[in-house]
Design a protein around this motif. Structure first.
Motif, PDB file in Angstrom:
ATOM      1  N   THR A   1      23.913  36.913  29.920  1.00  0.00           N
ATOM      2  CA  THR A   1      23.414  38.073  30.347  1.00  0.00           C
ATOM      3  C   THR A   1      24.343  39.151  30.372  1.00  0.00           C
ATOM      4  O   THR A   1      24.132  40.230  30.044  1.00  0.00           O
ATOM      5  CB  THR A   1      22.922  37.833  31.726  1.00  0.00           C
ATOM      6  OG1 THR A   1      21.769  36.619  31.616  1.00  0.00           O
ATOM      7  CG2 THR A   1      22.196  38.907  32.544  1.00  0.00           C
ATOM      8  N   LEU A   2      25.757  39.067  30.899  1.00  0.00           N
ATOM      9  CA  LEU A   2      26.740  39.831  31.090  1.00  0.00           C
ATOM     10  C   LEU A   2      27.011  40.273  29.636  1.00  0.00           C
ATOM     11  O   LEU A   2      27.238  41.689  29.687  1.00  0.00           O
ATOM     12  CB  LEU A   2      27.746  39.428  31.855  1.00  0.00           C
ATOM     13  CG  LEU A   2      27.793  39.201  33.192  1.00  0.00           C
ATOM     14  CD1 LEU A   2      28.797  38.572  33.861  1.00  0.00           C
ATOM     15  CD2 LEU A   2      27.220  40.323  34.153  1.00  0.00           C
ATOM     16  N   ALA A   3      27.346  39.515  28.748  1.00  0.00           N
ATOM     17  CA  ALA A   3      27.504  39.988  27.295  1.00  0.00           C
ATOM     18  C   ALA A   3      26.597  40.952  26.737  1.00  0.00           C
ATOM     19  O   ALA A   3      26.935  42.001  26.264  1.00  0.00           O
ATOM     20  CB  ALA A   3      27.764  38.687  26.579  1.00  0.00           C
ATOM     21  N   GLY A   4      25.159  40.604  26.982  1.00  0.00           N
ATOM     22  CA  GLY A   4      24.176  41.340  26.494  1.00  0.00           C
ATOM     23  C   GLY A   4      24.112  42.751  27.129  1.00  0.00           C
ATOM     24  O   GLY A   4      24.012  43.684  26.491  1.00  0.00           O
ATOM     25  N   LEU A   5      24.139  42.722  28.481  1.00  0.00           N
ATOM     26  CA  LEU A   5      24.186  43.957  29.111  1.00  0.00           C
ATOM     27  C   LEU A   5      25.477  44.839  29.062  1.00  0.00           C
ATOM     28  O   LEU A   5      25.276  46.026  28.947  1.00  0.00           O
ATOM     29  CB  LEU A   5      24.211  43.567  30.587  1.00  0.00           C
ATOM     30  CG  LEU A   5      22.841  42.754  31.454  1.00  0.00           C
ATOM     31  CD1 LEU A   5      23.011  42.676  32.834  1.00  0.00           C
ATOM     32  CD2 LEU A   5      21.604  43.952  31.246  1.00  0.00           C
TER      33      LEU A   5
ATOM     34  N   ASN B   1      28.918  49.351  36.664  1.00  0.00           N
ATOM     35  CA  ASN B   1      28.609  49.436  37.978  1.00  0.00           C
ATOM     36  C   ASN B   1      27.082  48.814  37.524  1.00  0.00           C
ATOM     37  O   ASN B   1      26.668  48.045  38.472  1.00  0.00           O
ATOM     38  CB  ASN B   1      28.373  50.954  38.621  1.00  0.00           C
ATOM     39  CG  ASN B   1      29.829  51.130  39.096  1.00  0.00           C
ATOM     40  OD1 ASN B   1      30.671  50.355  39.638  1.00  0.00           O
ATOM     41  ND2 ASN B   1      30.083  52.540  39.041  1.00  0.00           N
ATOM     42  N   ILE B   2      26.356  49.474  36.765  1.00  0.00           N
ATOM     43  CA  ILE B   2      24.801  49.017  36.363  1.00  0.00           C
ATOM     44  C   ILE B   2      25.010  47.547  35.985  1.00  0.00           C
ATOM     45  O   ILE B   2      24.302  46.762  36.361  1.00  0.00           O
ATOM     46  CB  ILE B   2      24.334  49.819  35.511  1.00  0.00           C
ATOM     47  CG1 ILE B   2      24.232  51.217  36.019  1.00  0.00           C
ATOM     48  CG2 ILE B   2      22.959  49.381  35.088  1.00  0.00           C
ATOM     49  CD1 ILE B   2      23.787  52.299  34.997  1.00  0.00           C
ATOM     50  N   ILE B   3      25.978  47.117  35.350  1.00  0.00           N
ATOM     51  CA  ILE B   3      26.006  45.568  34.592  1.00  0.00           C
ATOM     52  C   ILE B   3      26.309  44.750  35.846  1.00  0.00           C
ATOM     53  O   ILE B   3      25.608  43.800  35.932  1.00  0.00           O
ATOM     54  CB  ILE B   3      27.292  45.560  33.687  1.00  0.00           C
ATOM     55  CG1 ILE B   3      26.989  46.387  32.436  1.00  0.00           C
ATOM     56  CG2 ILE B   3      27.333  44.171  33.378  1.00  0.00           C
ATOM     57  CD1 ILE B   3      28.073  46.581  31.527  1.00  0.00           C
TER      58      ILE B   3
ATOM     59  N   PHE C   1      32.334  34.895  40.610  1.00  0.00           N
ATOM     60  CA  PHE C   1      33.643  34.930  39.788  1.00  0.00           C
ATOM     61  C   PHE C   1      33.489  35.656  38.595  1.00  0.00           C
ATOM     62  O   PHE C   1      34.447  36.342  37.899  1.00  0.00           O
ATOM     63  CB  PHE C   1      34.409  33.707  39.757  1.00  0.00           C
ATOM     64  CG  PHE C   1      35.151  32.931  40.892  1.00  0.00           C
ATOM     65  CD1 PHE C   1      36.098  33.635  41.258  1.00  0.00           C
ATOM     66  CD2 PHE C   1      34.410  31.965  41.485  1.00  0.00           C
ATOM     67  CE1 PHE C   1      36.891  33.168  42.593  1.00  0.00           C
ATOM     68  CE2 PHE C   1      34.978  31.512  42.608  1.00  0.00           C
ATOM     69  CZ  PHE C   1      36.520  32.089  43.188  1.00  0.00           C
ATOM     70  N   LEU C   2      32.126  35.552  37.873  1.00  0.00           N
ATOM     71  CA  LEU C   2      32.128  36.186  36.714  1.00  0.00           C
ATOM     72  C   LEU C   2      31.927  37.618  36.651  1.00  0.00           C
ATOM     73  O   LEU C   2      31.997  38.331  35.934  1.00  0.00           O
ATOM     74  CB  LEU C   2      30.725  35.253  35.884  1.00  0.00           C
ATOM     75  CG  LEU C   2      31.037  33.803  35.590  1.00  0.00           C
ATOM     76  CD1 LEU C   2      29.940  33.421  34.824  1.00  0.00           C
ATOM     77  CD2 LEU C   2      31.970  33.681  34.501  1.00  0.00           C
ATOM     78  N   ILE C   3      30.995  37.830  37.772  1.00  0.00           N
ATOM     79  CA  ILE C   3      30.755  39.468  37.961  1.00  0.00           C
ATOM     80  C   ILE C   3      32.203  40.168  38.485  1.00  0.00           C
ATOM     81  O   ILE C   3      32.084  41.473  38.410  1.00  0.00           O
ATOM     82  CB  ILE C   3      29.383  39.548  38.849  1.00  0.00           C
ATOM     83  CG1 ILE C   3      28.335  39.371  38.246  1.00  0.00           C
ATOM     84  CG2 ILE C   3      29.250  40.809  39.360  1.00  0.00           C
ATOM     85  CD1 ILE C   3      27.138  39.177  39.062  1.00  0.00           C
ATOM     86  N   LEU C   4      32.926  39.553  39.060  1.00  0.00           N
ATOM     87  CA  LEU C   4      34.029  40.155  39.849  1.00  0.00           C
ATOM     88  C   LEU C   4      34.672  41.388  38.974  1.00  0.00           C
ATOM     89  O   LEU C   4      34.932  42.375  39.457  1.00  0.00           O
ATOM     90  CB  LEU C   4      34.990  39.227  40.363  1.00  0.00           C
ATOM     91  CG  LEU C   4      36.211  39.843  41.126  1.00  0.00           C
ATOM     92  CD1 LEU C   4      35.662  40.203  42.542  1.00  0.00           C
ATOM     93  CD2 LEU C   4      37.026  38.567  41.746  1.00  0.00           C
TER      94      LEU C   4
END
Length: 290
Positions: free
Chosen positions: A154-158, A166-168, A216-219
């Protein structure tokens, strides 16, 4: 008793120190255990280690000081990560010790009894303790693995689609929290349908593993402005989580580290790469510009 060489005596002094150190480790851990059965087993093993120390002392005729760093290290590891993990990690050292003991059996035949004792220790330790965290490894794996695969993807795509940390971060956080509750609920219903009385506890471990992984992944996205740097650090953290968790499981459950690590690594990174490409296509097709 046969006279031994100075070289052999120096080697035995190392074993002697090793046995004394292990005696103190087992004893220190045992003193903090409430379960009387487990305490008794650990105390018994500690006494065996002390006997081994006395055995070697007969040949060296010297006292040695233990390795206090190792005593506190394994005690800390056992308290932090669980008794079984701490003891199994120490067992790896015991396996090496058995090999070195065998080197001197020709000179000291009685040393064979030490080797047999070490084998006995291993068998006793395997069925030593009942720990919740190991009983629910399956639930933890479910939460951890799903979070790694889904959120890194998800984070890679976003990252490529939105290009705004911030939006991601907000999007990933909402997705991650919603998915963690969904995964925990699914685990609860699955276990309950199987008649598992601990379905609620299983779902709890699944949810907690998922949420911690999400955090931890979003940090990096919460701390950085450069979205590609944030993604790189997130992927590094994902690999680190996979590495640490699989090392823990490989030690505590006697499983293959390499096989499990590579399996989780390629799945997580493969999904991330695919999602990154999807994000690129979404940005071009829908003309997103943030």
């Amino acid at each position: 008793m046969e006279k031994i060489s100075e070289d052999l005596k120096k080697k035995i002094l190392v074993y002697q120190k090793y046995e004394l150190t292990e005696y103190l480790i087992y004893n220190k851990i045992a003193n903090k255990i409430k379960d009387e059965k487990n305490k008794y087993v650990l105390k018994s093993i500690a006494e065996d280690e002390k006997k081994h120390y006395e055995f070697w002392k007969k040949y060296t005729e010297k006292d040695v000081k233990p390795n206090y760093f190792m005593v506190y290290f394994y005690y800390f590891i056992s308290r932090l990560f669980g008794l079984i993990f701490g003891i199994k990690l120490m067992e790896k050292g015991e396996e090496q010790a058995q090999l070195t003991y065998e080197d001197i059996v020709d000179k000291i035949p009685e040393a064979i009894s030490i080797i047999k004792d070490e084998d006995k220790h291993e068998n006793e330790l395997i069925n030593l303790i009942h720990e919740d965290k190991l009983n629910y490894v399956g639930s933890i794996v479910l939460g951890l693995n799903d979070a790694l695969v889904e959120l890194t993807g998800t984070l890679a795509g976003l990252t490529f689609a939105l290009r705004n940390t911030n939006i991601i971060a907000i999007s990933g956080l909402i997705t991650g929290i919603a998915a963690s509750f969904s995964m925990a609920a699914s685990e609860f219903l699955s276990k309950r349908s199987d008649g598992d009385e601990d379905a609620l506890k299983s779902s709890f471990y699944t949810g907690i593993a998922y949420i911690l992984t999400v955090f931890f992944l979003i940090l990096p996205y919460l701390l950085l402005k450069n979205y590609f740097l944030a993604l790189s650090i997130t992927l590094f953290i994902a690999v680190l989580i996979i590495l640490i968790f699989n090392f823990y499981i490989s030690v505590a459950k006697d499983m293959s580290f390499k096989k499990r690590f590579l399996e989780m690594f390629f799945i997580s990174m493969g999904v991330s790469a695919f999602s990154f490409f999807v994000g690129y296509l979404v940005r071009i097709i829908f003309g997103i510009d943030i």
